[in-house]
Structure formats: C-alpha cells, structure tokens
Scaffold this motif. Structure first.
Motif, PDB file in Angstrom:
ATOM      1  N   PRO A 167       0.814  -1.217   0.000  1.00 59.38           N
ATOM      2  CA  PRO A 167       0.000   0.000   0.000  1.00 59.38           C
ATOM      3  C   PRO A 167       0.849   1.270   0.000  1.00 59.38           C
ATOM      4  O   PRO A 167       1.994   1.252   0.445  1.00 59.38           O
ATOM      5  N   HIS A 168       0.249   2.352  -0.502  1.00 60.92           N
ATOM      6  CA  HIS A 168       0.944   3.635  -0.554  1.00 60.92           C
ATOM      7  C   HIS A 168       1.131   4.245   0.819  1.00 60.92           C
ATOM      8  O   HIS A 168       2.105   4.921   1.082  1.00 60.92           O
ATOM      9  N   THR A 169       0.156   4.024   1.700  1.00 59.64           N
ATOM     10  CA  THR A 169       0.223   4.658   3.018  1.00 59.64           C
ATOM     11  C   THR A 169       0.116   3.585   4.091  1.00 59.64           C
ATOM     12  O   THR A 169      -0.398   2.488   3.837  1.00 59.64           O
ATOM     13  N   THR A 170       0.568   3.920   5.280  1.00 60.87           N
ATOM     14  CA  THR A 170       0.562   2.923   6.345  1.00 60.87           C
ATOM     15  C   THR A 170      -0.863   2.596   6.806  1.00 60.87           C
ATOM     16  O   THR A 170      -1.116   1.514   7.309  1.00 60.87           O
ATOM     17  N   GLY A 171      -1.786   3.530   6.624  1.00 61.08           N
ATOM     18  CA  GLY A 171      -3.136   3.309   7.111  1.00 61.08           C
ATOM     19  C   GLY A 171      -3.984   2.431   6.203  1.00 61.08           C
ATOM     20  O   GLY A 171      -5.023   1.919   6.607  1.00 61.08           O
ATOM     21  N   GLU A 172      -3.523   2.243   4.972  1.00 58.60           N
ATOM     22  CA  GLU A 172      -4.315   1.525   3.972  1.00 58.60           C
ATOM     23  C   GLU A 172      -4.529   0.059   4.386  1.00 58.60           C
ATOM     24  O   GLU A 172      -3.635  -0.577   4.918  1.00 58.60           O
ATOM     25  N   ILE A 173      -5.730  -0.446   4.105  1.00 57.93           N
ATOM     26  CA  ILE A 173      -6.022  -1.833   4.481  1.00 57.93           C
ATOM     27  C   ILE A 173      -5.553  -2.777   3.383  1.00 57.93           C
ATOM     28  O   ILE A 173      -5.784  -2.536   2.203  1.00 57.93           O
ATOM     29  N   VAL A 174      -4.868  -3.836   3.784  1.00 62.75           N
ATOM     30  CA  VAL A 174      -4.374  -4.801   2.812  1.00 62.75           C
ATOM     31  C   VAL A 174      -5.098  -6.125   3.016  1.00 62.75           C
ATOM     32  O   VAL A 174      -5.298  -6.565   4.140  1.00 62.75           O
ATOM     33  N   ARG A 182       5.742  -3.166   5.051  1.00 64.47           N
ATOM     34  CA  ARG A 182       4.831  -2.066   5.397  1.00 64.47           C
ATOM     35  C   ARG A 182       5.445  -1.147   6.445  1.00 64.47           C
ATOM     36  O   ARG A 182       5.073   0.018   6.540  1.00 64.47           O
ATOM     37  N   THR A 183       6.357  -1.671   7.239  1.00 65.94           N
ATOM     38  CA  THR A 183       7.040  -0.798   8.194  1.00 65.94           C
ATOM     39  C   THR A 183       8.305  -0.208   7.573  1.00 65.94           C
ATOM     40  O   THR A 183       9.074   0.458   8.241  1.00 65.94           O
TER      41      THR A 183
END
Ligand SMILES: [Zn+2]
Ligand SMILES: [Zn+2]
Length: 234
Positions: free
Chosen positions: A172-179, A196-197
């Motif tokens: 994902p582009h942002t850390t908040g995005e759900i995968v 993701r981190t």
C-alpha cells in the motif's frame, strides 16, 4: 536517491504568493485551488533500470558488461530458464542482474536487454511501481497479473532476500491503507508486514534492488498457454 526529493516536493502551484497583487488585474486560473481535475493527472517521471543489449555468445555462455560498473560478466546458458530467464549478481558491484530466457532460445534477440537492479527505498516502492511505463502498458492490455510470474524482481539491497512480486505489487501507498492478506502465503505475510514498516524482515535494511522489465512476447504466449487466469478479461 536525489531523484525522489525532486519529485515529491514538486507542487509548484503555490510558489508565487508575492505576485498575487498583480494577479488581480490579470486573472489567472492557477489561483483558484478548486479545480480537482488536474493535480494527480501529472505522471511522475521515475528512473528506469539500466540495461545492456551488447551481449556476446562464447561457447555455451553469454558475456556482457554490467550496466552499472562495466565489469565483464559471464553466465552459462544452462542456468537460464527458457521462459523465465535467470538472475545473477554482478561479480564486481554485486548488483542484481536479470538475463531474459530468450538469450538461451535466441527468441526476440534484437529486442532483449539485460537489466540491472535499481535501488528504491521500500517506502517509495508503490510510487515507483504505479508510475512505471511497463506497468501502465500491461494495465492497458489487461495483463497486469503476469507481473507475478515475470517482469518484477525485488531484492533486499543488503541481504539479497528476494521478495514475492505478489507482495511488492500489493504494497500500500500509506501505512493506514487496508491490505487483503487472504491471498498471501505465510511467508508472503511476513514480507508484507515488514515491508509495510519500511524494512526487510531479515536484516532491517530499507532499500530494495528492483527490476521492472518489459515482458517479451514469448513469455506472454507461454503464459496464455499455461493458464487462463492471468487474463481475467477474456
Ligand atoms: Zn556491476
Ligand atoms: Zn535484508
């Protein structure tokens, strides 16, 4: 890496506050920040992999100079899969090199290239991937899924762990995005969680060596023969 700084800070529409007084006489469209059509339409220009197409055959090997450091490298053709090709490390600079299988079968030789890995920060990978001309082209043809089999290679720059393309393309582009983890194996899940981190799960390094290559026709036709799920639109 200077490239990323240039592009990410690239919103230039706000720079001329000092000229706003004159703008009252000459109406300029750029002042009204409301036109939502344009901002994201601008495609980012991303760096592409360095390549070489100067490849010689000596006995049963291909010989070429590394696109990064010019060192001569030799690869036994038996180490190449006829379709998937193979990856090797430059003997001098240790960059990852992708050699297409067409060099073994001598298919599409004039169009083939050997690709060298490009350093991309884990955090910047989605931007790199989604702005890549090869990905755009596959997307237009409705065959983006082929990238899971061929055309995308990502390694940790330090420990050379190879990441699953299915993980990379879904980062994902942002850390908040759900995968959606359901389609991932447990190994892929480990990779996804760590990337993701922003770092490699095995050595915590934050930079990938990435190759995105053009997909030769012989790969596309092999994929059509082997499995139909790659092209869902048919
Ligand atoms: Zn090299
Ligand atoms: Zn690593």
């Amino acid at each position: 890496m200077g490239f990323w700084h240039r592009n990410i800070t690239g919103s230039d529409s706000v720079k001329n506050c000092t000229q706003e007084k004159r703008a009252v006489e000459k109406p300029k469209e750029q002042i009204s920040g409301g036109n939502a059509q344009t901002p994201k339409a601008k495609k980012l220009k991303i760096p592409l992999n360095k390549t070489t197409s100067e490849v010689k055959y000596i006995l049963n090997s291909v010989v070429f100079s590394c696109p990064i450091c010019d060192e001569i490298n030799t690869l036994d053709l038996n180490e190449l899969d006829p379709i998937l090709g193979g990856e090797t490390l430059c003997v001098q600079c240790q960059d990852v090199l992708h050699v297409p299988g067409g060099y073994r079968t001598r298919s599409e030789l004039p169009k083939l290239k050997i690709y060298a890995g490009l350093p991309v920060a884990v955090r910047k990978f989605p931007v790199f991937y989604w702005n890549h001309p090869v990905i755009h082209e596959l997307d237009e043809r409705g065959i983006t899924r082929i990238i899971i089999q061929y055309g995308l290679w990502g390694f940790c720059q330090r420990c050379h762990h190879q990441f699953s393309p299915a993980v990379l393309m879904n980062l994902p582009h942002t850390t908040g995005e759900i995968v959606d983890y359901r389609s991932l194996s447990s190994d892929e899940m480990v990779e996804m969680k760590s990337l993701r981190t922003g770092c490699c799960p095995y050595c915590s390094h934050r930079i990938l060596l990435v190759i995105i290559s053009e997909v030769p026709h012989y790969v596309i036709s092999a994929s059509e023969n082997l499995s139909h799920r790659w092209d869902d639109r048919r």
